[in-house]
Design a protein around this motif. Sequence first.
Motif, mmCIF file in Angstrom:
data_model
loop_
_atom_site.group_PDB
_atom_site.id
_atom_site.type_symbol
_atom_site.label_atom_id
_atom_site.label_comp_id
_atom_site.label_asym_id
_atom_site.label_seq_id
_atom_site.Cartn_x
_atom_site.Cartn_y
_atom_site.Cartn_z
ATOM 1 N N SER A 16 -34.652 -7.691 -1.354
ATOM 2 C CA SER A 16 -34.510 -7.259 0.039
ATOM 3 C C SER A 16 -35.053 -8.309 1.000
ATOM 4 N N ASN A 17 -35.881 -9.235 0.496
ATOM 5 C CA ASN A 17 -36.410 -10.328 1.315
ATOM 6 C C ASN A 17 -35.525 -11.569 1.268
ATOM 7 N N GLY A 18 -34.384 -11.482 0.590
ATOM 8 C CA GLY A 18 -33.457 -12.598 0.521
ATOM 9 C C GLY A 18 -33.793 -13.637 -0.527
ATOM 10 N N ILE A 19 -34.643 -13.295 -1.493
ATOM 11 C CA ILE A 19 -35.006 -14.231 -2.562
ATOM 12 C C ILE A 19 -34.031 -14.059 -3.724
ATOM 13 N N PHE A 20 -33.466 -15.160 -4.178
ATOM 14 C CA PHE A 20 -32.505 -15.139 -5.287
ATOM 15 C C PHE A 20 -33.206 -14.757 -6.576
ATOM 16 N N GLU A 32 -23.293 8.235 -22.786
ATOM 17 C CA GLU A 32 -23.226 9.700 -22.792
ATOM 18 C C GLU A 32 -22.745 10.240 -21.441
ATOM 19 N N ASN A 33 -23.263 9.663 -20.360
ATOM 20 C CA ASN A 33 -22.894 10.134 -19.021
ATOM 21 C C ASN A 33 -21.799 9.284 -18.371
ATOM 22 N N LYS A 34 -21.347 8.254 -19.083
ATOM 23 C CA LYS A 34 -20.267 7.384 -18.620
ATOM 24 C C LYS A 34 -20.545 6.801 -17.238
ATOM 25 N N ARG A 35 -21.698 6.090 -17.146
ATOM 26 C CA ARG A 35 -22.051 5.461 -15.875
ATOM 27 C C ARG A 35 -22.851 4.189 -16.120
ATOM 28 N N VAL A 36 -22.866 3.329 -15.110
ATOM 29 C CA VAL A 36 -23.671 2.111 -15.178
ATOM 30 C C VAL A 36 -25.114 2.502 -14.901
ATOM 31 N N ASP A 37 -26.011 2.123 -15.809
ATOM 32 C CA ASP A 37 -27.420 2.467 -15.685
ATOM 33 C C ASP A 37 -28.234 1.335 -15.070
ATOM 34 N N GLY A 38 -27.762 0.105 -15.242
ATOM 35 C CA GLY A 38 -28.503 -1.027 -14.720
ATOM 36 C C GLY A 38 -27.735 -2.321 -14.871
ATOM 37 N N LEU A 39 -28.342 -3.368 -14.346
ATOM 38 C CA LEU A 39 -27.759 -4.700 -14.414
ATOM 39 C C LEU A 39 -28.673 -5.583 -15.255
ATOM 40 N N PHE A 40 -28.103 -6.319 -16.201
ATOM 41 C CA PHE A 40 -28.870 -7.236 -17.025
ATOM 42 C C PHE A 40 -28.774 -8.611 -16.391
ATOM 43 N N VAL A 41 -29.918 -9.145 -15.987
ATOM 44 C CA VAL A 41 -29.978 -10.450 -15.336
ATOM 45 C C VAL A 41 -30.816 -11.376 -16.211
ATOM 46 N N SER A 42 -30.195 -12.461 -16.723
ATOM 47 C CA SER A 42 -30.952 -13.421 -17.515
ATOM 48 C C SER A 42 -31.122 -14.692 -16.698
ATOM 49 N N GLU A 43 -31.972 -15.582 -17.185
ATOM 50 C CA GLU A 43 -32.281 -16.829 -16.463
ATOM 51 C C GLU A 43 -32.682 -16.518 -15.021
ATOM 52 N N THR A 44 -33.689 -15.687 -14.898
ATOM 53 C CA THR A 44 -34.149 -15.233 -13.589
ATOM 54 C C THR A 44 -34.992 -16.288 -12.880
ATOM 55 N N ASN A 45 -35.211 -16.078 -11.612
ATOM 56 C CA ASN A 45 -36.012 -16.961 -10.773
ATOM 57 C C ASN A 45 -37.463 -16.931 -11.271
ATOM 58 N N PRO A 46 -38.039 -18.073 -11.670
ATOM 59 C CA PRO A 46 -39.413 -18.096 -12.183
ATOM 60 C C PRO A 46 -40.457 -17.714 -11.128
ATOM 61 N N LEU A 47 -40.096 -17.729 -9.858
ATOM 62 C CA LEU A 47 -41.023 -17.270 -8.819
ATOM 63 C C LEU A 47 -41.170 -15.754 -8.841
ATOM 64 N N PRO A 58 -32.679 -1.546 -12.731
ATOM 65 C CA PRO A 58 -32.104 -0.200 -12.662
ATOM 66 C C PRO A 58 -31.131 -0.071 -11.488
ATOM 67 N N PHE A 59 -30.062 0.650 -11.698
ATOM 68 C CA PHE A 59 -29.029 0.788 -10.667
ATOM 69 C C PHE A 59 -29.582 1.428 -9.394
ATOM 70 N N ARG A 60 -30.589 2.275 -9.528
ATOM 71 C CA ARG A 60 -31.172 2.937 -8.347
ATOM 72 C C ARG A 60 -31.880 1.951 -7.417
ATOM 73 N N TRP A 61 -32.179 0.739 -7.872
ATOM 74 C CA TRP A 61 -32.822 -0.280 -7.038
ATOM 75 C C TRP A 61 -31.823 -1.039 -6.171
ATOM 76 N N ILE A 62 -30.529 -0.807 -6.366
ATOM 77 C CA ILE A 62 -29.505 -1.543 -5.621
ATOM 78 C C ILE A 62 -29.273 -0.919 -4.259
ATOM 79 N N LEU A 71 -30.832 -5.953 -3.439
ATOM 80 C CA LEU A 71 -31.714 -4.913 -3.961
ATOM 81 C C LEU A 71 -32.553 -4.300 -2.853
ATOM 82 N N LYS A 72 -32.811 -2.995 -2.944
ATOM 83 C CA LYS A 72 -33.724 -2.363 -1.997
ATOM 84 C C LYS A 72 -35.153 -2.415 -2.523
ATOM 85 N N TYR A 73 -35.291 -2.667 -3.838
ATOM 86 C CA TYR A 73 -36.628 -2.772 -4.432
ATOM 87 C C TYR A 73 -36.591 -3.773 -5.576
#
Length: 87
Positions: A16-20, A32-47, A58-62, A71-73
């Motif tokens: 939410s602060n614009g950091i990649f 089971e519920n046929k929905r996206v639960d989250g996003l898998f992000v690899s090679e993340t920003n080391p900061l 988690p999808f609820r953070w989007i 992201l909102k969180y």
Amino acid sequence: MLEEASELIGLQVYTSNGIFLGNVNNLVIDLENKRVDGLFVSETNPLLVEESKAVNVPFRWIMSVGDIILLKYFPKRVTTKKAAAKI
């Protein structure tokens, strides 16, 4: 507007602060519920993530999805827990 969940793969993710954070590499699916639960992000920003480890966002953070994912969180810093040394 996205038409398929697979269109999320490859999108850039920002806090939410614009950091990649990184790019979406895969989706975490709740079959089971046929929905996206989250996003898998690899090679993340080391900061943001210690040792650039992969994270499951988690999808609820989007907040919004478009040309990028905003992201909102996201924690200020994600660290790995080291096992306590045995005496």
